[in-house]
Design a protein around this motif. Structure first.
Motif, PDB file in Angstrom:
ATOM      1  N   ASP A 155      58.045 -29.963   0.612  1.00 43.54           N
ATOM      2  CA  ASP A 155      57.188 -30.578   1.627  1.00 43.54           C
ATOM      3  C   ASP A 155      55.891 -31.140   1.055  1.00 43.54           C
ATOM      4  O   ASP A 155      55.221 -31.929   1.705  1.00 43.54           O
ATOM      5  CB  ASP A 155      56.833 -29.568   2.719  1.00 43.54           C
ATOM      6  CG  ASP A 155      57.851 -29.534   3.834  1.00 43.54           C
ATOM      7  OD1 ASP A 155      58.825 -30.320   3.792  1.00 43.54           O
ATOM      8  OD2 ASP A 155      57.672 -28.720   4.754  1.00 43.54           O
ATOM      9  N   ASP A 156      55.529 -30.706  -0.156  1.00 44.24           N
ATOM     10  CA  ASP A 156      54.276 -31.149  -0.758  1.00 44.24           C
ATOM     11  C   ASP A 156      54.456 -32.285  -1.769  1.00 44.24           C
ATOM     12  O   ASP A 156      53.480 -32.755  -2.355  1.00 44.24           O
ATOM     13  CB  ASP A 156      53.568 -29.966  -1.437  1.00 44.24           C
ATOM     14  CG  ASP A 156      53.130 -28.925  -0.419  1.00 44.24           C
ATOM     15  OD1 ASP A 156      52.626 -29.319   0.650  1.00 44.24           O
ATOM     16  OD2 ASP A 156      53.302 -27.726  -0.691  1.00 44.24           O
TER      17      ASP A 156
ATOM     18  N   TYR B  72      55.856 -40.655  -0.085  1.00 47.86           N
ATOM     19  CA  TYR B  72      55.738 -41.784   0.833  1.00 47.86           C
ATOM     20  C   TYR B  72      54.516 -42.658   0.539  1.00 47.86           C
ATOM     21  O   TYR B  72      53.409 -42.153   0.398  1.00 47.86           O
ATOM     22  CB  TYR B  72      55.659 -41.272   2.279  1.00 47.86           C
ATOM     23  CG  TYR B  72      56.850 -40.426   2.646  1.00 47.86           C
ATOM     24  CD1 TYR B  72      58.039 -41.022   3.047  1.00 47.86           C
ATOM     25  CD2 TYR B  72      56.796 -39.049   2.554  1.00 47.86           C
ATOM     26  CE1 TYR B  72      59.152 -40.256   3.362  1.00 47.86           C
ATOM     27  CE2 TYR B  72      57.901 -38.275   2.866  1.00 47.86           C
ATOM     28  CZ  TYR B  72      59.072 -38.880   3.264  1.00 47.86           C
ATOM     29  OH  TYR B  72      60.169 -38.115   3.569  1.00 47.86           O
TER      30      TYR B  72
ATOM     31  N   ALA C 144      54.241 -44.209   5.293  1.00 50.91           N
ATOM     32  CA  ALA C 144      53.594 -43.111   6.011  1.00 50.91           C
ATOM     33  C   ALA C 144      53.098 -43.588   7.375  1.00 50.91           C
ATOM     34  O   ALA C 144      53.268 -42.902   8.383  1.00 50.91           O
ATOM     35  CB  ALA C 144      52.441 -42.534   5.194  1.00 50.91           C
TER      36      ALA C 144
ATOM     37  N   ILE D  43      56.164 -44.031   9.645  1.00 52.96           N
ATOM     38  CA  ILE D  43      56.742 -42.751  10.067  1.00 52.96           C
ATOM     39  C   ILE D  43      55.876 -42.072  11.126  1.00 52.96           C
ATOM     40  O   ILE D  43      56.388 -41.535  12.107  1.00 52.96           O
ATOM     41  CB  ILE D  43      56.936 -41.816   8.853  1.00 52.96           C
ATOM     42  CG1 ILE D  43      58.050 -42.362   7.949  1.00 52.96           C
ATOM     43  CG2 ILE D  43      57.260 -40.394   9.295  1.00 52.96           C
ATOM     44  CD1 ILE D  43      58.148 -41.668   6.604  1.00 52.96           C
ATOM     45  N   THR D  44      54.565 -42.090  10.941  1.00 55.38           N
ATOM     46  CA  THR D  44      53.664 -41.377  11.858  1.00 55.38           C
ATOM     47  C   THR D  44      53.291 -42.194  13.083  1.00 55.38           C
ATOM     48  O   THR D  44      52.741 -41.659  14.041  1.00 55.38           O
ATOM     49  CB  THR D  44      52.360 -40.962  11.143  1.00 55.38           C
ATOM     50  OG1 THR D  44      51.687 -42.125  10.670  1.00 55.38           O
ATOM     51  CG2 THR D  44      52.639 -40.009   9.993  1.00 55.38           C
TER      52      THR D  44
ATOM     53  N   TYR E  18      51.880 -39.940   0.123  1.00 59.17           N
ATOM     54  CA  TYR E  18      51.784 -38.849   1.084  1.00 59.17           C
ATOM     55  C   TYR E  18      53.012 -37.954   1.041  1.00 59.17           C
ATOM     56  O   TYR E  18      54.123 -38.416   0.817  1.00 59.17           O
ATOM     57  CB  TYR E  18      51.643 -39.416   2.501  1.00 59.17           C
ATOM     58  CG  TYR E  18      50.374 -40.204   2.706  1.00 59.17           C
ATOM     59  CD1 TYR E  18      49.227 -39.597   3.190  1.00 59.17           C
ATOM     60  CD2 TYR E  18      50.313 -41.558   2.402  1.00 59.17           C
ATOM     61  CE1 TYR E  18      48.054 -40.318   3.369  1.00 59.17           C
ATOM     62  CE2 TYR E  18      49.149 -42.286   2.580  1.00 59.17           C
ATOM     63  CZ  TYR E  18      48.022 -41.666   3.062  1.00 59.17           C
ATOM     64  OH  TYR E  18      46.875 -42.378   3.235  1.00 59.17           O
ATOM     65  N   SER E  19      52.790 -36.676   1.323  1.00 56.11           N
ATOM     66  CA  SER E  19      53.885 -35.707   1.402  1.00 56.11           C
ATOM     67  C   SER E  19      54.316 -35.552   2.856  1.00 56.11           C
ATOM     68  O   SER E  19      53.625 -35.988   3.781  1.00 56.11           O
ATOM     69  CB  SER E  19      53.411 -34.352   0.861  1.00 56.11           C
ATOM     70  OG  SER E  19      52.441 -33.780   1.733  1.00 56.11           O
ATOM     71  N   ARG E  20      55.457 -34.905   3.051  1.00 56.26           N
ATOM     72  CA  ARG E  20      55.921 -34.640   4.421  1.00 56.26           C
ATOM     73  C   ARG E  20      54.934 -33.750   5.167  1.00 56.26           C
ATOM     74  O   ARG E  20      54.696 -33.947   6.355  1.00 56.26           O
ATOM     75  CB  ARG E  20      57.302 -33.993   4.410  1.00 56.26           C
ATOM     76  CG  ARG E  20      58.400 -34.973   4.071  1.00 56.26           C
ATOM     77  CD  ARG E  20      59.743 -34.369   4.248  1.00 56.26           C
ATOM     78  NE  ARG E  20      59.889 -33.256   3.319  1.00 56.26           N
ATOM     79  CZ  ARG E  20      61.039 -32.777   2.916  1.00 56.26           C
ATOM     80  NH1 ARG E  20      62.152 -33.292   3.355  1.00 56.26           N
ATOM     81  NH2 ARG E  20      61.102 -31.780   2.063  1.00 56.26           N
ATOM     82  N   TYR E  21      54.363 -32.785   4.480  1.00 57.88           N
ATOM     83  CA  TYR E  21      53.360 -31.915   5.105  1.00 57.88           C
ATOM     84  C   TYR E  21      52.168 -32.746   5.592  1.00 57.88           C
ATOM     85  O   TYR E  21      51.709 -32.587   6.726  1.00 57.88           O
ATOM     86  CB  TYR E  21      52.905 -30.848   4.101  1.00 57.88           C
ATOM     87  CG  TYR E  21      51.738 -30.034   4.581  1.00 57.88           C
ATOM     88  CD1 TYR E  21      51.906 -29.088   5.583  1.00 57.88           C
ATOM     89  CD2 TYR E  21      50.471 -30.211   4.046  1.00 57.88           C
ATOM     90  CE1 TYR E  21      50.839 -28.338   6.047  1.00 57.88           C
ATOM     91  CE2 TYR E  21      49.402 -29.469   4.496  1.00 57.88           C
ATOM     92  CZ  TYR E  21      49.588 -28.535   5.484  1.00 57.88           C
ATOM     93  OH  TYR E  21      48.519 -27.807   5.939  1.00 57.88           O
TER      94      TYR E  21
ATOM     95  N   LEU F 252      52.184 -35.889   6.345  1.00 51.86           N
ATOM     96  CA  LEU F 252      52.632 -36.731   7.453  1.00 51.86           C
ATOM     97  C   LEU F 252      52.645 -35.951   8.762  1.00 51.86           C
ATOM     98  O   LEU F 252      52.305 -36.492   9.815  1.00 51.86           O
ATOM     99  CB  LEU F 252      54.019 -37.317   7.169  1.00 51.86           C
ATOM    100  CG  LEU F 252      54.111 -38.281   5.991  1.00 51.86           C
ATOM    101  CD1 LEU F 252      55.517 -38.862   5.899  1.00 51.86           C
ATOM    102  CD2 LEU F 252      53.084 -39.382   6.084  1.00 51.86           C
ATOM    103  N   ARG F 253      53.022 -34.678   8.707  1.00 51.36           N
ATOM    104  CA  ARG F 253      52.987 -33.849   9.928  1.00 51.36           C
ATOM    105  C   ARG F 253      51.557 -33.706  10.440  1.00 51.36           C
ATOM    106  O   ARG F 253      51.309 -33.801  11.644  1.00 51.36           O
ATOM    107  CB  ARG F 253      53.617 -32.476   9.665  1.00 51.36           C
ATOM    108  CG  ARG F 253      55.125 -32.501   9.610  1.00 51.36           C
ATOM    109  CD  ARG F 253      55.735 -31.111   9.715  1.00 51.36           C
ATOM    110  NE  ARG F 253      55.326 -30.219   8.643  1.00 51.36           N
ATOM    111  CZ  ARG F 253      55.944 -30.121   7.472  1.00 51.36           C
ATOM    112  NH1 ARG F 253      56.985 -30.874   7.203  1.00 51.36           N
ATOM    113  NH2 ARG F 253      55.514 -29.278   6.567  1.00 51.36           N
TER     114      ARG F 253
END
Length: 100
Positions: A5-6, A10, A15, A18-19, A47-50, A52-53
């Motif tokens: 996740d880190d 992206y 990013a 996606i967001t 950017y990481s998935r974390y 992006l959340r």
């Protein structure tokens, strides 16, 4: 790498897509110290998935009328609380099992 996740996988454009946020919004999150994207050798943000959340959560809160600075602070505090709860749970488990 794919399960991490880190991992900064992206680009800023992806990013933002996606967001559902603008690239400017992502820059503002960096300025507000909510997320600090990794920089490629060429200086491009990754950017990481974390991250992006966190960005998606911030965008939701801002869309609800919460000022950006307040949204960032809330998210940081929520993240710290989650980490403390996880740490406490691990500590309790280690107390229950005792020394080996």
């Amino acid at each position: 790498m794919f399960g991490d996740d880190d991992y900064p996988a992206y680009t800023m454009g992806r990013a933002a897509e996606i967001t559902g946020a603008s690239q400017d919004f992502l820059r503002r999150l960096d300025e507000a110290k909510l997320i600090t994207p990794f920089r490629s050798a060429g200086g491009h943000r990754r950017y990481s998935r974390y991250q992006l959340r966190l960005a998606a959560r911030a965008r939701e809160m801002v869309d609800q009328g919460i000022p950006l600075e307040a949204a960032c602070r809330i998210i940081i505090l929520e993240d710290q609380l989650e980490e403390a709860l996880r740490h406490n749970e691990n500590h309790q488990r280690s107390q229950e099992t005792g020394p080996i």
